[in-house]
Design an enzyme around this catalytic site. Sequence first.
Site, PDB file in Angstrom:
ATOM      1  N   ASP A  79     -13.618  41.652  -6.477  1.00 44.36           N
ATOM      2  CA  ASP A  79     -13.083  40.335  -6.763  1.00 44.36           C
ATOM      3  C   ASP A  79     -12.059  40.448  -7.886  1.00 44.36           C
ATOM      4  O   ASP A  79     -12.205  41.273  -8.792  1.00 44.36           O
ATOM      5  CB  ASP A  79     -14.223  39.394  -7.172  1.00 44.36           C
ATOM      6  N   PHE A 101     -13.270  18.699 -10.781  1.00 38.90           N
ATOM      7  CA  PHE A 101     -12.754  19.804  -9.969  1.00 38.90           C
ATOM      8  C   PHE A 101     -13.872  20.356  -9.080  1.00 38.90           C
ATOM      9  O   PHE A 101     -15.006  20.523  -9.523  1.00 38.90           O
ATOM     10  CB  PHE A 101     -12.235  20.926 -10.875  1.00 38.90           C
ATOM     11  N   ALA A 140     -14.427  23.415  -5.757  1.00 35.14           N
ATOM     12  CA  ALA A 140     -13.788  24.535  -5.057  1.00 35.14           C
ATOM     13  C   ALA A 140     -13.242  24.108  -3.708  1.00 35.14           C
ATOM     14  O   ALA A 140     -12.351  24.760  -3.161  1.00 35.14           O
ATOM     15  CB  ALA A 140     -14.789  25.675  -4.887  1.00 35.14           C
ATOM     16  N   SER A 151      -8.343  18.251  -9.602  1.00 31.79           N
ATOM     17  CA  SER A 151      -9.126  17.317 -10.403  1.00 31.79           C
ATOM     18  C   SER A 151      -8.172  16.315 -11.018  1.00 31.79           C
ATOM     19  O   SER A 151      -6.946  16.457 -10.921  1.00 31.79           O
ATOM     20  CB  SER A 151      -9.913  18.061 -11.496  1.00 31.79           C
TER      21      SER A 151
END
Length: 374
Positions: A143, A211, A213, A218
């Site tokens: 990641d 906010f 995902a 937001s």
Amino acid sequence: VIREAGGDKSSVTGGTKVLSDRITVKVSTQPGESFLDKMIALVEGASRKKTPNEIALTILLSGFTLVFVIVCTTLKPIADFMHSPIALSSFIALFVCLIPTTIGGLLSAIGIAGMDRALRANVITKSGKAVETAGDVDTLLLDKTGTITIGNRKATRFYAIGGNGEKEFVKTCVMASLSDTTPEGKSIVSLGESLGCIGGHTGSILRMVPFTAETKCSGIDLSDGRRIRKGAFEVMRKRCEAAGNTYPDEAEVLVRSISENGGTPLVVSENDIIIGVIELQDIIKPGIQERFQRLRKMGVKTVMVTGDNPLTAKYIANKAGVLTANQRDRIATNDAGNNVDAVRVDIDKATLRLLVNEDLAILAAQNNFGRLGR
């Protein structure tokens, strides 16, 4: 006791110590249905398959045992025919010496030796199977945020566009971040305050939009009718065009410039009209490039997995050393959605760009295609 109350690090787990005052904890699961209980049940119900080495060793030991049984069985009639009688105890002793019982213990000894060598490199392995599986790894998926980079993205600059004043734009960004409990949102408020903008209100806050995902944006709704949003440029562009407004070229240039320098752009809109861009920057972990080079020398391919835009991903992959010389111009971009077959991308390419909640789909698809070890 609770770090960043209201944020993604706000939690209380078993063994948490109350350092001062007191806390009230709401238990949201039934007994036996907690995450830990499910993990224990998963481990207890797991059945481990034999590794290829274990299967090969089992076949070898079975073959040796059969051969030695035949040898010991035929020795008796041959000895009688040659008038050289052999005592039964001698046959038993011969069979015990020949049967390959000690070879079976070699696999465990090899596994323990491998675990010991891994421990010297500060790697903890729980079984010899883990050591054996690690030797078969040929591709490493990493990641980007928090693994290749430090993962603490902070706002570094505000860009006002469309004739909007910079001071007023900063105030708007601060107001739009009041409901954002992510580290990025807090850094925007902190940067705005350092510039002397406390987010003066021209209208009281009617609703805060946190906010998520899924939405990737937001903001807030004010009682005077203004709707302020900030988020990923793809999402903000769709919102802007869906409302019948034109996505400004200046915003496109800023997004590309920030992305090519390794930053993450956040586009800000007011009533679905783009008014500016916020630049977020992350730091690549020191020494990560040398580690990637060592992995490539060992024959392990490295793949960076990120949900960031392709330009930022390409910059980070290039700086971190994920890209090799012949990969710099071919980034694998994959918005898989719910189609797990679409993740059957060329694993030789350096970067996979994924949408939210696709990590399990990626693992399942790669597993089905025989690209993941168990």
